[in-house]
Design an enzyme around this catalytic site. Sequence first.
Site, PDB file in Angstrom:
ATOM      1  N   GLU A  22      -2.941  -4.738  -3.186  1.00 51.20           N
ATOM      2  CA  GLU A  22      -3.416  -5.531  -4.163  1.00 51.20           C
ATOM      3  C   GLU A  22      -3.615  -4.923  -5.768  1.00 51.20           C
ATOM      4  O   GLU A  22      -2.871  -5.289  -6.687  1.00 51.20           O
ATOM      5  CB  GLU A  22      -4.912  -5.946  -4.045  1.00 51.20           C
ATOM      6  CG  GLU A  22      -5.094  -6.668  -2.732  1.00 51.20           C
ATOM      7  CD  GLU A  22      -5.411  -5.742  -1.433  1.00 51.20           C
ATOM      8  OE1 GLU A  22      -4.747  -4.786  -1.212  1.00 51.20           O
ATOM      9  OE2 GLU A  22      -6.212  -6.264  -0.662  1.00 51.20           O
ATOM     10  N   CYS A  48     -10.347  -5.318   0.054  1.00 51.08           N
ATOM     11  CA  CYS A  48     -11.186  -3.998  -0.025  1.00 51.08           C
ATOM     12  C   CYS A  48     -12.059  -4.291  -1.449  1.00 51.08           C
ATOM     13  O   CYS A  48     -11.683  -4.752  -2.170  1.00 51.08           O
ATOM     14  CB  CYS A  48     -10.922  -2.852   0.140  1.00 51.08           C
ATOM     15  SG  CYS A  48      -9.980  -2.013  -1.523  1.00 51.08           S
ATOM     16  N   ASN A 103       0.793  -1.050  -0.102  1.00 49.34           N
ATOM     17  CA  ASN A 103       0.050  -0.081   0.061  1.00 49.34           C
ATOM     18  C   ASN A 103       0.889   1.479  -0.063  1.00 49.34           C
ATOM     19  O   ASN A 103       1.741   1.046   0.446  1.00 49.34           O
ATOM     20  CB  ASN A 103      -0.898  -0.183   1.365  1.00 49.34           C
ATOM     21  CG  ASN A 103      -0.462  -0.097   2.631  1.00 49.34           C
ATOM     22  OD1 ASN A 103       0.747  -0.804   2.521  1.00 49.34           O
ATOM     23  ND2 ASN A 103      -0.982   0.253   3.463  1.00 49.34           N
ATOM     24  N   ILE A 104       0.405   2.375  -0.710  1.00 48.39           N
ATOM     25  CA  ILE A 104       1.050   3.278  -0.968  1.00 48.39           C
ATOM     26  C   ILE A 104       0.156   4.640  -0.623  1.00 48.39           C
ATOM     27  O   ILE A 104      -0.737   5.005  -1.333  1.00 48.39           O
ATOM     28  CB  ILE A 104       1.757   3.457  -2.201  1.00 48.39           C
ATOM     29  CG1 ILE A 104       2.569   2.431  -2.874  1.00 48.39           C
ATOM     30  CG2 ILE A 104       2.450   4.898  -2.447  1.00 48.39           C
ATOM     31  CD1 ILE A 104       2.896   2.336  -4.252  1.00 48.39           C
ATOM     32  N   GLU A 105       0.460   5.294   0.721  1.00 46.30           N
ATOM     33  CA  GLU A 105      -0.476   6.316   1.099  1.00 46.30           C
ATOM     34  C   GLU A 105      -0.193   7.794   0.757  1.00 46.30           C
ATOM     35  O   GLU A 105       1.105   7.843  -0.019  1.00 46.30           O
ATOM     36  CB  GLU A 105      -0.506   6.242   2.759  1.00 46.30           C
ATOM     37  CG  GLU A 105      -1.267   4.938   2.992  1.00 46.30           C
ATOM     38  CD  GLU A 105      -1.538   4.697   4.480  1.00 46.30           C
ATOM     39  OE1 GLU A 105      -0.923   5.575   5.259  1.00 46.30           O
ATOM     40  OE2 GLU A 105      -2.076   3.930   5.035  1.00 46.30           O
ATOM     41  N   CYS A 131     -10.440  -3.340  -4.596  1.00 47.86           N
ATOM     42  CA  CYS A 131      -9.371  -4.244  -5.168  1.00 47.86           C
ATOM     43  C   CYS A 131     -10.186  -5.447  -5.831  1.00 47.86           C
ATOM     44  O   CYS A 131      -9.638  -5.896  -6.668  1.00 47.86           O
ATOM     45  CB  CYS A 131      -8.255  -4.571  -4.073  1.00 47.86           C
ATOM     46  SG  CYS A 131      -7.289  -3.240  -3.572  1.00 47.86           S
ATOM     47  N   CYS A 165      -4.093   0.683  -2.609  1.00 45.03           N
ATOM     48  CA  CYS A 165      -3.618  -0.673  -2.095  1.00 45.03           C
ATOM     49  C   CYS A 165      -2.705  -1.304  -2.663  1.00 45.03           C
ATOM     50  O   CYS A 165      -2.432  -1.511  -3.649  1.00 45.03           O
ATOM     51  CB  CYS A 165      -5.253  -1.305  -1.889  1.00 45.03           C
ATOM     52  SG  CYS A 165      -6.530  -0.476  -1.020  1.00 45.03           S
TER      53      CYS A 165
END
Length: 130
Positions: free
Chosen positions: A55, A90, A42-44, A93, A53
């Site tokens: 995935e 989620c 995940n890359i916020e 995804c 996300c």
Amino acid sequence: MTNGELLDMAIAAAKNSYSKYSRFRVGAALLTADGRVFTGCNIENASYSLTNCAERTAVFKAVSEGCTEFRAIAIAGSPSDDFTKPCTPCGACLQVLSEFCTGDFVIVLSNGFFRLSDLLPKRFTEDSMK
Ligand code: THU
């Protein structure tokens, strides 16, 4: 490639998680039909809704490398170093996976494996628009 090996790769991928806002690290390992594995984390973002996300990172890496046929994905997420609690993907995804995968596509979590048709039984697809 066993489900356990794929899950270990997902846990390893979570180490690269960029999650300074949620502090929840997620990793994914996507197995292609020809036996390759694409990992993702995940890359916020400070603009929270732009977060990607794990995935989807893995799927987009694979598609951008010319791979669009997938067998399975393993997912691991945790706020600590303990990845035993399952991290269910989620809805966004699942929808992205459903673009490329049939209902029998395997989703490996820490508590076992599921089919895409289990987690997203009624999918929106290109057929929905006909
Ligand atoms: N996250 C994922 O990477 N995959 C999921 O399926 C659920 C949520 C990430 C997004 C965000 O960085 C953090 O987990 C908390 O929601």
